[in-house]
Design a protein around this motif. Structure first.
Motif, mmCIF file in Angstrom:
data_model
loop_
_atom_site.group_PDB
_atom_site.id
_atom_site.type_symbol
_atom_site.label_atom_id
_atom_site.label_comp_id
_atom_site.label_asym_id
_atom_site.label_seq_id
_atom_site.Cartn_x
_atom_site.Cartn_y
_atom_site.Cartn_z
ATOM 1 N N ALA A 33 -26.815 -26.172 0.067
ATOM 2 C CA ALA A 33 -26.107 -25.276 1.166
ATOM 3 C C ALA A 33 -26.966 -25.404 2.336
ATOM 4 O O ALA A 33 -28.147 -25.395 2.723
ATOM 5 C CB ALA A 33 -26.273 -23.839 0.817
ATOM 6 N N ALA A 34 -26.454 -25.655 3.674
ATOM 7 C CA ALA A 34 -26.926 -25.919 4.892
ATOM 8 C C ALA A 34 -25.913 -25.696 5.913
ATOM 9 O O ALA A 34 -24.810 -25.429 5.823
ATOM 10 C CB ALA A 34 -27.483 -27.484 5.265
ATOM 11 N N ARG A 35 -26.587 -25.209 7.248
ATOM 12 C CA ARG A 35 -25.556 -24.814 8.365
ATOM 13 C C ARG A 35 -24.812 -26.179 8.583
ATOM 14 O O ARG A 35 -23.484 -26.198 9.183
ATOM 15 C CB ARG A 35 -26.259 -24.610 9.542
ATOM 16 N N ASN A 36 -25.171 -27.307 8.150
ATOM 17 C CA ASN A 36 -24.596 -28.599 8.753
ATOM 18 C C ASN A 36 -24.646 -29.531 7.738
ATOM 19 O O ASN A 36 -25.501 -30.425 7.609
ATOM 20 C CB ASN A 36 -25.038 -29.357 10.021
ATOM 21 N N PRO A 37 -23.801 -29.557 6.792
ATOM 22 C CA PRO A 37 -23.828 -30.300 5.475
ATOM 23 C C PRO A 37 -23.326 -31.535 5.731
ATOM 24 O O PRO A 37 -23.745 -32.524 4.762
ATOM 25 C CB PRO A 37 -22.537 -29.707 4.457
ATOM 26 N N ASP A 38 -23.081 -32.138 6.910
ATOM 27 C CA ASP A 38 -22.756 -33.489 7.056
ATOM 28 C C ASP A 38 -23.941 -34.335 6.916
ATOM 29 O O ASP A 38 -23.996 -35.625 6.603
ATOM 30 C CB ASP A 38 -22.155 -33.624 8.428
ATOM 31 N N LYS A 39 -24.970 -33.790 7.235
ATOM 32 C CA LYS A 39 -26.323 -34.384 7.140
ATOM 33 C C LYS A 39 -26.768 -34.604 5.958
ATOM 34 O O LYS A 39 -27.922 -35.544 5.628
ATOM 35 C CB LYS A 39 -27.506 -33.753 8.073
ATOM 36 N N LEU A 40 -26.348 -34.441 4.882
ATOM 37 C CA LEU A 40 -26.705 -34.363 3.493
ATOM 38 C C LEU A 40 -25.659 -35.523 2.639
ATOM 39 O O LEU A 40 -25.861 -35.597 1.618
ATOM 40 C CB LEU A 40 -26.441 -32.931 2.743
ATOM 41 N N GLU A 41 -25.014 -36.255 3.258
ATOM 42 C CA GLU A 41 -24.221 -37.161 2.861
ATOM 43 C C GLU A 41 -24.909 -38.238 1.925
ATOM 44 O O GLU A 41 -24.479 -38.124 0.882
ATOM 45 C CB GLU A 41 -23.211 -37.903 3.787
ATOM 46 N N GLN A 42 -25.869 -38.843 2.116
ATOM 47 C CA GLN A 42 -26.546 -39.738 1.558
ATOM 48 C C GLN A 42 -27.134 -38.807 0.335
ATOM 49 O O GLN A 42 -27.299 -39.559 -0.756
ATOM 50 C CB GLN A 42 -27.705 -40.211 2.328
ATOM 51 N N LEU A 43 -27.845 -37.802 0.467
ATOM 52 C CA LEU A 43 -28.398 -37.043 -0.819
ATOM 53 C C LEU A 43 -27.252 -36.603 -1.655
ATOM 54 O O LEU A 43 -27.431 -36.696 -2.849
ATOM 55 C CB LEU A 43 -29.183 -35.913 -0.241
ATOM 56 N N VAL A 44 -26.043 -36.317 -1.142
ATOM 57 C CA VAL A 44 -24.997 -36.120 -1.902
ATOM 58 C C VAL A 44 -24.536 -37.145 -2.866
ATOM 59 O O VAL A 44 -24.253 -37.082 -4.094
ATOM 60 C CB VAL A 44 -23.800 -35.482 -1.282
ATOM 61 N N GLU A 45 -24.454 -38.472 -2.349
ATOM 62 C CA GLU A 45 -24.132 -39.432 -2.764
ATOM 63 C C GLU A 45 -25.012 -39.753 -4.203
ATOM 64 O O GLU A 45 -24.767 -40.353 -5.106
ATOM 65 C CB GLU A 45 -23.858 -40.660 -1.939
ATOM 66 N N GLU A 46 -26.601 -39.778 -3.710
ATOM 67 C CA GLU A 46 -27.611 -40.022 -4.665
ATOM 68 C C GLU A 46 -27.450 -39.076 -5.873
ATOM 69 O O GLU A 46 -27.852 -39.498 -6.978
ATOM 70 C CB GLU A 46 -28.906 -39.887 -3.903
ATOM 71 N N THR A 47 -27.538 -37.981 -5.724
ATOM 72 C CA THR A 47 -27.577 -36.586 -6.851
ATOM 73 C C THR A 47 -26.327 -36.339 -7.294
ATOM 74 O O THR A 47 -26.336 -35.392 -8.422
ATOM 75 C CB THR A 47 -28.307 -35.557 -6.071
ATOM 76 N N GLY A 48 -25.218 -36.636 -6.702
ATOM 77 C CA GLY A 48 -23.947 -35.894 -7.260
ATOM 78 C C GLY A 48 -23.541 -34.617 -6.875
ATOM 79 O O GLY A 48 -22.914 -33.748 -7.485
ATOM 80 N N ALA A 49 -24.486 -33.980 -5.959
ATOM 81 C CA ALA A 49 -24.343 -32.646 -5.440
ATOM 82 C C ALA A 49 -23.294 -32.149 -4.601
ATOM 83 O O ALA A 49 -22.374 -33.119 -4.184
ATOM 84 C CB ALA A 49 -25.611 -32.105 -4.843
ATOM 85 N N LEU A 50 -22.936 -31.088 -4.572
ATOM 86 C CA LEU A 50 -22.105 -30.268 -3.901
ATOM 87 C C LEU A 50 -22.569 -29.724 -2.719
ATOM 88 O O LEU A 50 -23.655 -29.130 -2.831
ATOM 89 C CB LEU A 50 -21.157 -29.296 -4.749
ATOM 90 N N ALA A 51 -22.080 -30.328 -1.447
ATOM 91 C CA ALA A 51 -22.493 -29.603 -0.213
ATOM 92 C C ALA A 51 -21.607 -28.798 0.381
ATOM 93 O O ALA A 51 -20.283 -28.866 0.316
ATOM 94 C CB ALA A 51 -22.789 -30.625 0.752
ATOM 95 N N VAL A 52 -22.102 -27.383 0.840
ATOM 96 C CA VAL A 52 -21.632 -26.485 1.504
ATOM 97 C C VAL A 52 -21.956 -25.924 2.824
ATOM 98 O O VAL A 52 -23.456 -25.596 2.799
ATOM 99 C CB VAL A 52 -21.327 -25.159 0.064
#
Length: 233
Positions: A33-52
């Motif tokens: 969870a972050a105010r700007n989840p777009d910055k988490l794109e690489q971490l999402v790809e690496e961990t399979g996480a859901l960004a909200v």
């Protein structure tokens, strides 16, 4: 066995990323969870996480976050609260709106997230809430009253929650980070010395969070302090 989810609020680089990787390796479905989840794109790809997208200081935004978690197949088992905000300067010059924001993000947001998490963990009868604190929550520094106010409030919240919820099998832990974390913008605020390990390694902090999660309930910690070997205290 039902699969489990782990929520990291205030996700970004540094500690949050290290925690996301560690939790993912353990098989958790990670929600960032972050105010700007777009910055988490690489971490999402690496961990399979859901960004909200979530503003932790806004009750409606936090409610919406947990509603999305409820839609997952996984049971919420772990919540990490990382956000904080600062307003620095001589006390008589501080902007009241910035002070209010610092307290809302650091303390009130922690309350909102914890309340939503606890509602769900009381139903399942188990869970873990981890809160990232700072040395400012133990001692107030000059020109940093708002940060101290927020972190003192966070620590008080954690202590109260631990006393109320430990007997209900929900583990609360407050981690005092006393020093600069390597790889983050804040590290420049701290004096750097020659040699190694003068800043906290985010991977090693994450390992400590994992250790807290592994503790048997006969020896639960509610608070732990982490600092580099050269840090004065």
């Amino acid at each position: 066995m039902t699969s489990q989810a782990a929520l990291i609020v205030g996700a970004g680089s540094g500690l949050s990323a290290a925690l996301a990787r560690a939790l993912s390796k353990r098989g958790y479905k990670v929600v960032l969870a972050a105010r700007n989840p777009d910055k988490l794109e690489q971490l999402v790809e690496e961990t399979g996480a859901l960004a909200v997208a979530c503003d932790a200081s806004d009750a409606k935004s936090v409610e919406a976050l947990f509603e999305k978690i409820d839609q997952l197949d996984e049971t919420l088992a772990v919540v990490v609260y990382n956000p904080s905000a600062r307003a620095q300067g001589e006390f008589h010059t501080l902007d009241p709106d910035l002070v209010k924001n610092a307290i809302m993000v650091t303390a009130y947001g922690a309350f909102l997230v914890a309340q939503e998490a606890v509602k769900r963990m009381l139903i399942t009868g188990t869970g873990m809430l981890l809160f990232t604190g700072a040395s400012a929550g133990v001692k107030g520094f000059p020109r940093s009253a708002p940060f101290a106010m927020g972190k003192f409030a966070l620590r008080g919240l954690c202590q109260s929650l631990a006393r109320e919820l430990h007997p209900k099998n929900i583990h609360i832990a407050h981690v005092v980070i006393d020093g600069g974390i390597d790889g983050t913008p804040q590290k420049g605020r701290f004096n750097e010395v020659d040699g190694e390990d003068n800043l906290l390694d985010p991977q090693q902090i994450a390992e400590t969070y994992m250790h807290l999660m592994d503790q048997h309930r006969s020896t639960w910690s509610w608070e732990i302090e982490l600092r580099p070997w050269v840090e004065k205290f």
